[in-house]
Design an enzyme around this catalytic site. Structure first.
Site, PDB file in Angstrom:
ATOM      1  N   ASP A 166       0.870  -1.174   0.000  1.00  0.00           N
ATOM      2  CA  ASP A 166       0.000   0.000   0.000  1.00  0.00           C
ATOM      3  C   ASP A 166       0.909   1.227   0.000  1.00  0.00           C
ATOM      4  O   ASP A 166       1.533   1.549   1.013  1.00  0.00           O
ATOM      5  CB  ASP A 166      -0.903   0.017   1.240  1.00  0.00           C
ATOM      6  CG  ASP A 166      -1.982  -1.057   1.207  1.00  0.00           C
ATOM      7  OD1 ASP A 166      -1.724  -2.140   0.649  1.00  0.00           O
ATOM      8  OD2 ASP A 166      -3.066  -0.814   1.763  1.00  0.00           O
ATOM      9  N   LYS A 230      -6.896   3.412  -3.530  1.00  0.00           N
ATOM     10  CA  LYS A 230      -7.293   3.446  -2.118  1.00  0.00           C
ATOM     11  C   LYS A 230      -7.503   4.885  -1.682  1.00  0.00           C
ATOM     12  O   LYS A 230      -6.715   5.771  -2.023  1.00  0.00           O
ATOM     13  CB  LYS A 230      -6.197   2.766  -1.289  1.00  0.00           C
ATOM     14  CG  LYS A 230      -6.403   2.770   0.215  1.00  0.00           C
ATOM     15  CD  LYS A 230      -5.261   2.013   0.900  1.00  0.00           C
ATOM     16  CE  LYS A 230      -5.312   2.148   2.415  1.00  0.00           C
ATOM     17  NZ  LYS A 230      -4.183   1.447   3.069  1.00  0.00           N
ATOM     18  N   LYS A 266     -10.217   0.351  -2.529  1.00  0.00           N
ATOM     19  CA  LYS A 266     -10.140   0.148  -1.083  1.00  0.00           C
ATOM     20  C   LYS A 266     -10.438   1.457  -0.358  1.00  0.00           C
ATOM     21  O   LYS A 266      -9.590   2.334  -0.290  1.00  0.00           O
ATOM     22  CB  LYS A 266      -8.750  -0.366  -0.681  1.00  0.00           C
ATOM     23  CG  LYS A 266      -8.578  -0.569   0.831  1.00  0.00           C
ATOM     24  CD  LYS A 266      -7.189  -1.109   1.160  1.00  0.00           C
ATOM     25  CE  LYS A 266      -6.940  -1.158   2.661  1.00  0.00           C
ATOM     26  NZ  LYS A 266      -5.597  -1.689   2.993  1.00  0.00           N
TER      27      LYS A 266
END
Length: 330
Positions: A166, A230, A266
């Site tokens: 991430d 995300k 996400k």
């Protein structure tokens, strides 16, 4: 390049770009800027109205049970604190594999998410299960570090066995309009992930300020090879919201329609209750479609959400609410 939206429209097809090939879009700073600023402007009122409308949808009890189990399976169970210890990470891994020790039918979570130095501990903790290990890297959460440092962070996490990275984008470069720098950093991180780790690109939507910027960041990350986009780090005041997640879902839907490449989404930060999670699943189903209703393509970045999902699951099974002491403290 991109087409414009019909005046006042915010339908399931609003905001789509044309089907022109995306060739040479990233060949230069000017071509990338021209493409991103040519994306249709976001109708903020329409976006928020649609997100609010979808949030009022009610589902029946049997569908709710399915949705809660699906949401549990989509959680990236997260600990990102300076006080994280190996013991805490092992406990997190055990909870991810068996969220409710009293009910073996409870699905495992999708992943545990930790800092790079805890990847090896997390991998050992979830060994033999389908639970993935995700690691924040690239100078999380601020992203303020030279590219060489960011890539070293990624390579160390990959070497330790992480399944997912991430990364945070350079918001300063993005807001300054240096889109090619952001694109090239994402591309370099993607290369550092190799073939073993999927890449989630974090925008920190609360710092991007406008919906137009969120749409541009979504397309920029996907053009650079992101496997997921995300919303946020969970470390700022404004994190995932139904509106910014809806906008990102529209982006991945339209990107697949144009390129054939599917990208995950996400939302992270601020999603704490089962009711919230179900609202987000409705957004996924009604916007991107059923193909995204799987933890390979949709995740919740959360720490406290899982406990509420477990309590609601127990309520559906027993007909009564359990106290918070019926679930483990993260």
């Amino acid at each position: 390049m991109p087409t414009s939206v019909s005046p006042g429209a915010h339908s399931p097809t609003a905001g789509r770009v044309s089907n022109a090939p995306l060739t040479d879009v990233t060949a230069s700073h000017s071509s990338l800027r021209r493409f991103l600023h040519g994306l249709p402007g976001v109708d903020a009122v329409g976006l928020e109205a649609r997100a609010a409308s979808l949030g009022t949808r009610s589902i029946k009890a049997d569908a709710k049970a399915y949705a809660i189990d699906l949401a549990i399976s989509m959680v990236d169970l997260t600990t990102l604190e300076g006080a994280d210890t190996p013991g805490k990470v092992r406990a997190l891994g055990a909870k991810a594999m068996r969220p409710d020790p009293t009910d073996r039918a409870t699905p495992a979570t999708a992943a545990v998410c930790v800092y790079p130095d805890m990847v090896a501990v997390a991998k050992e903790a979830v060994a033999g299960s389908d639970v993935k290990v995700a690691s924040v890297a690239t100078a999380f959460p601020a992203g303020r570090a030279p590219l060489a440092v960011k890539l070293a962070d990624v390579r160390e996490a990959v070497a330790a066995g992480t399944d997912e990275i991430d990364m945070v984008i350079d918001r300063g470069a993005f807001l300054a309009g240096d889109y090619l720098k952001v694109h090239d950093e994402i591309t370099a991180v993607k290369e550092a992930c190799g073939t073993s780790a999927r890449l989630k690109v974090i925008f920190e939507t609360g710092e991007l300020s406008t919906y137009d910027n969120i749409r541009r960041a979504s397309w920029l990350a996907m053009l650079a090879g992101a496997d997921f986009i995300k919303t946020s780090t969970g470390k700022v005041a404004v994190n995932a919201t139904p509106s910014n997640t809806l906008l990102m879902l529209e982006a991945v839907r339209d990107f697949r329609a144009q390129t054939g490449v599917q990208v995950g989404v996400k939302p992270a930060g601020g999603i704490r209750t089962s009711k919230d999670a179900v609202k987000f699943l409705v957004l996924v189903n009604e916007t991107a479609g059923a193909d995204w209703l799987d933890n390979h393509w949709f995740r919740f970045g959360a720490s406290s959400l899982l406990n509420d999902l477990l309590l609601q699951r127990q309520k559906l099974a027993t007909g009564r609410y359990s106290g918070p002491d019926y679930v483990t403290v993260d």
